[in-house]
Design a protein around this motif. Sequence first.
Motif, PDB file in Angstrom:
ATOM      1  N   VAL A 193       0.839  -1.202   0.000  1.00 43.49           N
ATOM      2  CA  VAL A 193       0.000   0.000   0.000  1.00 43.49           C
ATOM      3  C   VAL A 193       0.872   1.250   0.000  1.00 43.49           C
ATOM      4  N   SER A 194       0.598   2.164  -0.914  1.00 41.63           N
ATOM      5  CA  SER A 194       1.201   3.501  -0.906  1.00 41.63           C
ATOM      6  C   SER A 194       0.066   4.513  -1.038  1.00 41.63           C
ATOM      7  N   TYR A 195       0.400   5.805  -1.062  1.00 42.42           N
ATOM      8  CA  TYR A 195      -0.653   6.813  -0.940  1.00 42.42           C
ATOM      9  C   TYR A 195      -0.445   7.986  -1.898  1.00 42.42           C
ATOM     10  N   LYS A 201      -5.508   5.409  -1.735  1.00 46.53           N
ATOM     11  CA  LYS A 201      -4.561   4.329  -1.481  1.00 46.53           C
ATOM     12  C   LYS A 201      -4.209   3.695  -2.831  1.00 46.53           C
ATOM     13  N   ILE A 202      -2.923   3.586  -3.104  1.00 44.00           N
ATOM     14  CA  ILE A 202      -2.458   2.918  -4.314  1.00 44.00           C
ATOM     15  C   ILE A 202      -1.986   1.533  -3.899  1.00 44.00           C
ATOM     16  N   PHE A 217      -2.456   9.929   8.497  1.00 43.99           N
ATOM     17  CA  PHE A 217      -1.583  10.995   8.021  1.00 43.99           C
ATOM     18  C   PHE A 217      -0.139  10.744   8.446  1.00 43.99           C
ATOM     19  N   CYS A 218       0.065  10.336   9.676  1.00 43.87           N
ATOM     20  CA  CYS A 218       1.420  10.101  10.174  1.00 43.87           C
ATOM     21  C   CYS A 218       2.093   8.940   9.439  1.00 43.87           C
ATOM     22  N   VAL A 219       1.331   7.928   9.112  1.00 44.31           N
ATOM     23  CA  VAL A 219       1.866   6.816   8.311  1.00 44.31           C
ATOM     24  C   VAL A 219       2.302   7.322   6.943  1.00 44.31           C
ATOM     25  N   LYS A 258       7.432  13.898   2.656  1.00 44.51           N
ATOM     26  CA  LYS A 258       8.045  12.816   3.431  1.00 44.51           C
ATOM     27  C   LYS A 258       8.846  13.432   4.566  1.00 44.51           C
ATOM     28  N   TYR A 259       8.675  12.861   5.794  1.00 38.53           N
ATOM     29  CA  TYR A 259       9.265  13.472   6.979  1.00 38.53           C
ATOM     30  C   TYR A 259       9.975  12.430   7.837  1.00 38.53           C
ATOM     31  N   GLU A 260      10.930  12.907   8.599  1.00 40.12           N
ATOM     32  CA  GLU A 260      11.682  12.038   9.493  1.00 40.12           C
ATOM     33  C   GLU A 260      10.820  11.641  10.684  1.00 40.12           C
TER      34      GLU A 260
END
Length: 434
Positions: A40-42, A51-52, A82-84, A104-106
């Motif tokens: 799953v990606s977004y 969801k892709i 959102f955090c995922v 994309k975040y740390e």
Amino acid sequence: MINNKFCFLKEALPRKILLLGYKPLNIEEANTIRISKASVSYFTLSFNNIKIINVDGKLMFFRECMKHDPFPVFFQKLLDEFCVIAKQGMRLENFEQTPPFRTKYEASEILSFRDYIAKCVSQKEFYKQVRGGNVALKKANFAPWKGRLVVEDKLALEIGFLPWKEKNIELMSYFYSFIKSSITNYQFHDFVSGGGFETYFASRQLASYELAKLLGMQRLITSSELVCLDIEGEKHFGVLSNRAPGKRGLDCKEYLTPQMQRELTNLKVIDTLSYQIDHFANNYNVIYDERNKPISVCAFDNDANRTFWISPSVRFKANHNCSELISKAGEYAYPYLDKNVAKTLMGIDYHLLYSTMSKYLNQLQLWALRKRFEKLQGALRKRQSHDKGFLLDDDEWNKTTIEEELSGRYGVTYSVQYVHRIDIRDGVFESNIR
């Protein structure tokens, strides 16, 4: 302070009218597809968070029909997702524009963000304020794509968010964008009770594909199927669609071809029958042949709120001043039409139409759909009575037919919109077309 209660009441009446054209879906009929979290990606840069998913090596898009939980439960699910997504990063499938913020975040950034949100949630009025935040953000012209990224502390406080000394402007802008459309969708579905599922828009997406299939033009609309997506035991109900082939219209550099002209006209036929007002080059892909020549289109985002509206009219305003397919005199108004499509329209089996579409449309919608068919048939007969040359075989669309449609005599058709797509998007399209 913006009176969110007033804004909500102002929207309530139009929503009640829209519900006259709605048949709830039976979620229990959904087929189950089991996949892993790793597949799953977004993509979150459209009104719907997508969801892709990878199904047996094939990429597909999934739009969830959210369960209409109490708002605090809904918000926490939204925050968790959102955090995922922020940690994983977004997948820009079929999308070449540069996002207005980092996507994309740390882990440390997300942890700090979660701590901040926890403090906001602890405030007494938080859920009440954030629930109306979409209205406030709209009023304040929050528009990241136009460079308006920053939400000042005064507005943040109004919608429930405390000042944040270590504020990550990009991350907050991303979060506001993410929740803005989701909360709008949640509010729209306030008529759903008892933890039911939000299927208003899904029913339109499914019906659009079924109509395209009946007309033999399913190539122009992304496939749609109601499914239960089982992601390692977590069940999500919604609509699964194929990945539209080709490249998004706004990202294309190629000029209009005769084949595209034909297919854009065919798409307008589907949109007129389905009362679709929202198609433009930002929500269809251009399809290429083996020589990299544009030959067709495939539309996604087929669920605008007035799609399959209960009006029998074939004349209605559409995105970016798109011209209507039928004139005020009730005659087919575009320069040409696919001869095979005309034959299909004139020979439609209404019994089959009803039996197929009744799964997604109520009786008022079915009545209006038939009336639109009848008016389109009448418009074709009226045009044929004095002009039999407007119906073309596949090989009769050419440079001359393009020049005719772009002459200005037929308004802002889909083909005109494609040719001027960038100027239209940027709001600088000037034309004497009326």
